[in-house]
Design a protein around this motif. Sequence first.
Motif, PDB file in Angstrom:
ATOM      1  N   LEU A  34       5.539   2.457  -9.610  1.00 16.27           N
ATOM      2  CA  LEU A  34       4.196   1.594  -9.092  1.00 16.27           C
ATOM      3  C   LEU A  34       3.008   2.523  -9.719  1.00 16.27           C
ATOM      4  O   LEU A  34       2.119   1.999 -10.443  1.00 16.27           O
ATOM      5  CB  LEU A  34       4.076   1.080  -7.935  1.00 16.27           C
ATOM      6  N   PRO A  35       2.851   3.549  -9.052  1.00 19.41           N
ATOM      7  CA  PRO A  35       1.571   4.244  -9.560  1.00 19.41           C
ATOM      8  C   PRO A  35       1.481   4.659 -11.114  1.00 19.41           C
ATOM      9  O   PRO A  35       0.275   4.399 -11.571  1.00 19.41           O
ATOM     10  CB  PRO A  35       1.885   5.700  -8.743  1.00 19.41           C
ATOM     11  N   GLY A  50       5.060   9.263  -5.142  1.00 18.11           N
ATOM     12  CA  GLY A  50       6.044  10.318  -4.077  1.00 18.11           C
ATOM     13  C   GLY A  50       6.840   9.268  -2.998  1.00 18.11           C
ATOM     14  O   GLY A  50       8.055   9.356  -2.653  1.00 18.11           O
ATOM     15  N   PHE A  51       6.411   7.825  -2.755  1.00 17.02           N
ATOM     16  CA  PHE A  51       7.038   7.002  -1.600  1.00 17.02           C
ATOM     17  C   PHE A  51       8.102   6.204  -2.654  1.00 17.02           C
ATOM     18  O   PHE A  51       7.688   5.608  -3.397  1.00 17.02           O
ATOM     19  CB  PHE A  51       6.144   6.151  -0.985  1.00 17.02           C
ATOM     20  N   ASP A  85       0.768  -1.147  -0.051  1.00 18.64           N
ATOM     21  CA  ASP A  85       0.132  -0.032   0.065  1.00 18.64           C
ATOM     22  C   ASP A  85       0.819   1.482   0.033  1.00 18.64           C
ATOM     23  O   ASP A  85       0.441   2.225  -0.648  1.00 18.64           O
ATOM     24  CB  ASP A  85      -1.002  -0.025   1.193  1.00 18.64           C
ATOM     25  N   LYS A  86       1.806   1.074   0.798  1.00 22.19           N
ATOM     26  CA  LYS A  86       2.790   2.448   0.783  1.00 22.19           C
ATOM     27  C   LYS A  86       3.530   2.533  -0.560  1.00 22.19           C
ATOM     28  O   LYS A  86       3.653   3.626  -0.984  1.00 22.19           O
ATOM     29  CB  LYS A  86       4.010   2.342   2.043  1.00 22.19           C
TER      30      LYS A  86
END
Lengths: 117, 140
Positions: free
Chosen positions: B112-113, B93-94, B87-88
């Motif tokens: 990933l996004p 931005g992570f 999830d993180k």
Amino acid sequence: MTINEIKQLLDAEVICGDNLEREVLSACGSDMMSDVLAYVKDQAALLTGLVNAQVIRTAEMMDMIAVVFVRSKKPGQDIIELARESGMVVLATPKRMYEACGILYSNGLKGNGEINE
Amino acid sequence: MSDELTFHFDVDGENFTSAGHASVKVKKILRELGLDPETIRKVSIAMYEGEINMVIHAGGGEADVSVDDKGVTIVLKDSGPGIEDIDKAMEEGFSTAHDNIRSLGFGAGMGLPNMKRYSDEMNIESTVGEGTTITMKVYY
């Protein structure tokens, strides 16, 4: 705006590619390739201060037609070769990123503006 | 296109310069198959981000692409460190990439996004210490 007009507006040098009359419909300025990959628009140009092979691959994945290296950065032969293979026009301008983007924007070349959700 | 076509690629984890090689090949193949440009672009970008991730985080891996009458499926498999908190990792931005990766234009926490953004379905299976398999589907 054609690639040739971009060349003239930015006092840019053509590093490779010969189809300078192609029309550029939008542009994007970034050194972060994933930010570039988040936006999609047709017939776009990429302005960047980053010089490596991934710049050309990113532009190729996005179906972009031109890459402009700012601050007179010159790509190496391997990068030029990649650009040639993908039919990309590569320019180098002495102008800095902010200035180069501003000149193109104020002459009518707007940004991408759309996120592909 | 009634039969499924499959393509296999080994992604070299040692060389950042060659990262994206498989995606470029896939893009060419899909063009030759005459798929529509929008599908080709979505597949290419999703796979390219995945390929970069495998090189940055997992020391390379394998990519399998199959094309059938409904769409294109991309399976990316690595034996890297795995993803601790999926999830993180999906948050824009992570990033756990090192600073040297950011100087190469990646590691902004968009990989990933972006893969999710360009695929119609995405499934992540990951075990810490064993590896990650990501399956993405893009429909026509």
